[in-house]
Enzyme design. Structure first.
Site, PDB file in Angstrom:
ATOM      1  N   PHE A 112       3.217  -6.936   4.010  1.00 32.02           N
ATOM      2  CA  PHE A 112       2.048  -6.593   3.198  1.00 32.02           C
ATOM      3  C   PHE A 112       2.183  -7.191   1.803  1.00 32.02           C
ATOM      4  O   PHE A 112       3.203  -7.828   1.487  1.00 32.02           O
ATOM      5  CB  PHE A 112       1.873  -5.068   3.120  1.00 32.02           C
ATOM      6  CG  PHE A 112       2.944  -4.361   2.300  1.00 32.02           C
ATOM      7  CD1 PHE A 112       4.197  -4.125   2.842  1.00 32.02           C
ATOM      8  CD2 PHE A 112       2.694  -3.950   0.999  1.00 32.02           C
ATOM      9  CE1 PHE A 112       5.187  -3.484   2.088  1.00 32.02           C
ATOM     10  CE2 PHE A 112       3.666  -3.299   0.247  1.00 32.02           C
ATOM     11  CZ  PHE A 112       4.921  -3.067   0.800  1.00 32.02           C
ATOM     12  N   GLY A 113       1.166  -6.966   0.988  1.00 33.63           N
ATOM     13  CA  GLY A 113       1.212  -7.344  -0.424  1.00 33.63           C
ATOM     14  C   GLY A 113       1.602  -8.802  -0.634  1.00 33.63           C
ATOM     15  O   GLY A 113       1.042  -9.714  -0.017  1.00 33.63           O
ATOM     16  N   ASP A 168       7.748   3.744  -6.065  1.00 30.97           N
ATOM     17  CA  ASP A 168       6.944   2.786  -6.807  1.00 30.97           C
ATOM     18  C   ASP A 168       7.674   1.457  -6.752  1.00 30.97           C
ATOM     19  O   ASP A 168       8.904   1.408  -6.834  1.00 30.97           O
ATOM     20  CB  ASP A 168       6.717   3.222  -8.257  1.00 30.97           C
ATOM     21  CG  ASP A 168       5.570   2.429  -8.870  1.00 30.97           C
ATOM     22  OD1 ASP A 168       4.451   2.464  -8.310  1.00 30.97           O
ATOM     23  OD2 ASP A 168       5.782   1.729  -9.884  1.00 30.97           O
ATOM     24  N   SER A 169       6.916   0.396  -6.561  1.00 28.48           N
ATOM     25  CA  SER A 169       7.548  -0.910  -6.421  1.00 28.48           C
ATOM     26  C   SER A 169       6.689  -1.973  -7.069  1.00 28.48           C
ATOM     27  O   SER A 169       5.523  -1.725  -7.399  1.00 28.48           O
ATOM     28  CB  SER A 169       7.774  -1.226  -4.938  1.00 28.48           C
ATOM     29  OG  SER A 169       6.616  -0.946  -4.185  1.00 28.48           O
ATOM     30  N   GLU A 189      -0.812   7.509 -11.320  1.00 32.85           N
ATOM     31  CA  GLU A 189       0.338   6.697 -11.740  1.00 32.85           C
ATOM     32  C   GLU A 189       0.290   6.519 -13.252  1.00 32.85           C
ATOM     33  O   GLU A 189      -0.716   6.056 -13.787  1.00 32.85           O
ATOM     34  CB  GLU A 189       0.312   5.329 -11.045  1.00 32.85           C
ATOM     35  CG  GLU A 189       0.699   5.428  -9.584  1.00 32.85           C
ATOM     36  CD  GLU A 189       0.964   4.064  -8.924  1.00 32.85           C
ATOM     37  OE1 GLU A 189       0.979   3.039  -9.612  1.00 32.85           O
ATOM     38  OE2 GLU A 189       1.147   4.066  -7.696  1.00 32.85           O
ATOM     39  N   THR A 217       2.600   8.688   0.165  1.00 30.88           N
ATOM     40  CA  THR A 217       2.139   7.325  -0.094  1.00 30.88           C
ATOM     41  C   THR A 217       0.878   7.038   0.699  1.00 30.88           C
ATOM     42  O   THR A 217       0.669   7.613   1.776  1.00 30.88           O
ATOM     43  CB  THR A 217       3.221   6.278   0.284  1.00 30.88           C
ATOM     44  OG1 THR A 217       2.690   4.957   0.082  1.00 30.88           O
ATOM     45  CG2 THR A 217       3.690   6.393   1.720  1.00 30.88           C
TER      46      THR A 217
HETATM   47  P1  ITT Z   1       1.456   4.072  -2.952  1.00 28.30           P
HETATM   48  O1  ITT Z   1       1.400   3.985  -4.469  1.00 28.30           O
HETATM   49  O2  ITT Z   1       0.386   4.945  -2.373  1.00 28.30           O
HETATM   50  O3  ITT Z   1       2.821   4.405  -2.451  1.00 28.30           O
HETATM   51  P2  ITT Z   1       0.920   1.216  -3.141  1.00 28.30           P
HETATM   52  O4  ITT Z   1       0.783   0.102  -2.152  1.00 28.30           O
HETATM   53  O5  ITT Z   1      -0.188   1.399  -4.145  1.00 28.30           O
HETATM   54  O6  ITT Z   1       1.176   2.590  -2.346  1.00 28.30           O
HETATM   55  P3  ITT Z   1       2.699   0.720  -5.377  1.00 28.30           P
HETATM   56  O7  ITT Z   1       1.823   1.452  -6.329  1.00 28.30           O
HETATM   57  O8  ITT Z   1       4.176   0.971  -5.425  1.00 28.30           O
HETATM   58  O9  ITT Z   1       2.297   1.022  -3.853  1.00 28.30           O
HETATM   59  O10 ITT Z   1       2.374  -0.813  -5.521  1.00 28.30           O
HETATM   60  C1  ITT Z   1       3.283  -1.743  -5.141  1.00 28.30           C
HETATM   61  C2  ITT Z   1       2.588  -3.091  -4.973  1.00 28.30           C
HETATM   62  O11 ITT Z   1       3.606  -4.092  -5.145  1.00 28.30           O
HETATM   63  C3  ITT Z   1       2.048  -3.254  -3.563  1.00 28.30           C
HETATM   64  O12 ITT Z   1       0.678  -2.942  -3.473  1.00 28.30           O
HETATM   65  C4  ITT Z   1       2.308  -4.743  -3.292  1.00 28.30           C
HETATM   66  O13 ITT Z   1       1.244  -5.510  -3.798  1.00 28.30           O
HETATM   67  C5  ITT Z   1       3.570  -5.027  -4.114  1.00 28.30           C
HETATM   68  N1  ITT Z   1       4.774  -4.820  -3.276  1.00 28.30           N
HETATM   69  C6  ITT Z   1       5.687  -3.825  -3.353  1.00 28.30           C
HETATM   70  N2  ITT Z   1       6.611  -3.922  -2.399  1.00 28.30           N
HETATM   71  C7  ITT Z   1       6.268  -5.009  -1.685  1.00 28.30           C
HETATM   72  C8  ITT Z   1       6.811  -5.623  -0.550  1.00 28.30           C
HETATM   73  O14 ITT Z   1       7.853  -5.127   0.090  1.00 28.30           O
HETATM   74  N3  ITT Z   1       6.209  -6.713  -0.088  1.00 28.30           N
HETATM   75  C9  ITT Z   1       5.128  -7.229  -0.686  1.00 28.30           C
HETATM   76  N4  ITT Z   1       4.535  -6.703  -1.757  1.00 28.30           N
HETATM   77  C10 ITT Z   1       5.094  -5.590  -2.249  1.00 28.30           C
END
Ligand code: ITT
Length: 180
Positions: free
Chosen positions: A140-141, A65-66, A36, A7
């Site tokens: 985050f996010g 993936d989330s 992806e 990741t």
């Molecule tokens: P990798 O693919 O490299 O693992 P990423 O951050 O791009 O890292 P994802 O493609 O799974 O991960 O995107 C998930 C997005 O969903 C992430 O960037 C956040 O914006 C949101 N997200 C997922 N889990 C979260 C959390 O626990 N808290 C807040 N936002 C979250």
């Protein structure tokens, strides 16, 4: 026991290790991005991702993936959450939710594992509400606008609560139980 976690997101690894510790499983970040697939299922994205990463590293590995799924927006942004976060961001989601009474949303996390033979996925979910304004600074996010069920605070205001109930805690717990 150690397992690689491919990741680009260090927060995912930190959160996974809080859970892993309870099971004696340590997630080691492999800073590697992978293509992806364009699909609205996070499980599909994670499974395809882990197959790709395994083909490159040839060691047992997990990917996750989330995404955030908002009911009033027909489950947008879902598996496209990263793209949406990077483009319109938190304020963009709040603008789309302006005047919406139904604030229901959920996060999904799928951990996918592959070691060349076994291919498995574990999915966790947490339900909650989209807040009216961003609050808090941890995580985050979309953490500053997500209020999990059972709390009045956003994930970004209450990291301890997040570490008990999050989608990622659930998927990682399932993975650890199985992996051991
Ligand atoms: P990798 O693919 O490299 O693992 P990423 O951050 O791009 O890292 P994802 O493609 O799974 O991960 O995107 C998930 C997005 O969903 C992430 O960037 C956040 O914006 C949101 N997200 C997922 N889990 C979260 C959390 O626990 N808290 C807040 N936002 C979250």
């Amino acid at each position: 026991m150690q397992v690689l976690f491919a990741t680009s997101n260090k927060h995912k690894v930190l959160e996974a290790n809080v859970v892993g510790k309870r099971f004696g499983v340590e997630f080691k970040q492999l800073k590697m991005s992978y293509p992806e697939v364009r699909d609205n299922s996070v499980s599909k994205v994670a499974l395809e991702g882990v197959k790709y990463v395994y083909s490159k590293v040839r060691k047992p590995v997990v990917v996750e993936d989330s995404g955030l799924f908002v009911k009033a927006l027909n489950n947008f942004p879902g598996s496209f959450s990263r793209y949406v976060f990077d483009s319109i961001g938190i304020q963009g989601i709040l603008d789309l939710m302006y005047a919406r009474k139904n604030r229901q949303a959920y996060f999904l996390s799928t951990i996918a594992f592959h070691d060349g033979k076994v291919l498995k996925a574990f999915e966790g979910r947490v339900d909650g509400l989209i807040s009216r304004k961003p609050s808090g600074s941890s995580g985050f996010g979309f953490d500053p606008i997500f209020i999990p069920k059972g709390s009045k605070k956003t994930f970004a205001e209450d990291a301890v609560f997040k570490s008990k109930v999050s989608h990622r805690v659930k998927s990682v717990e399932m993975f650890c139980k199985w992996f051991k």
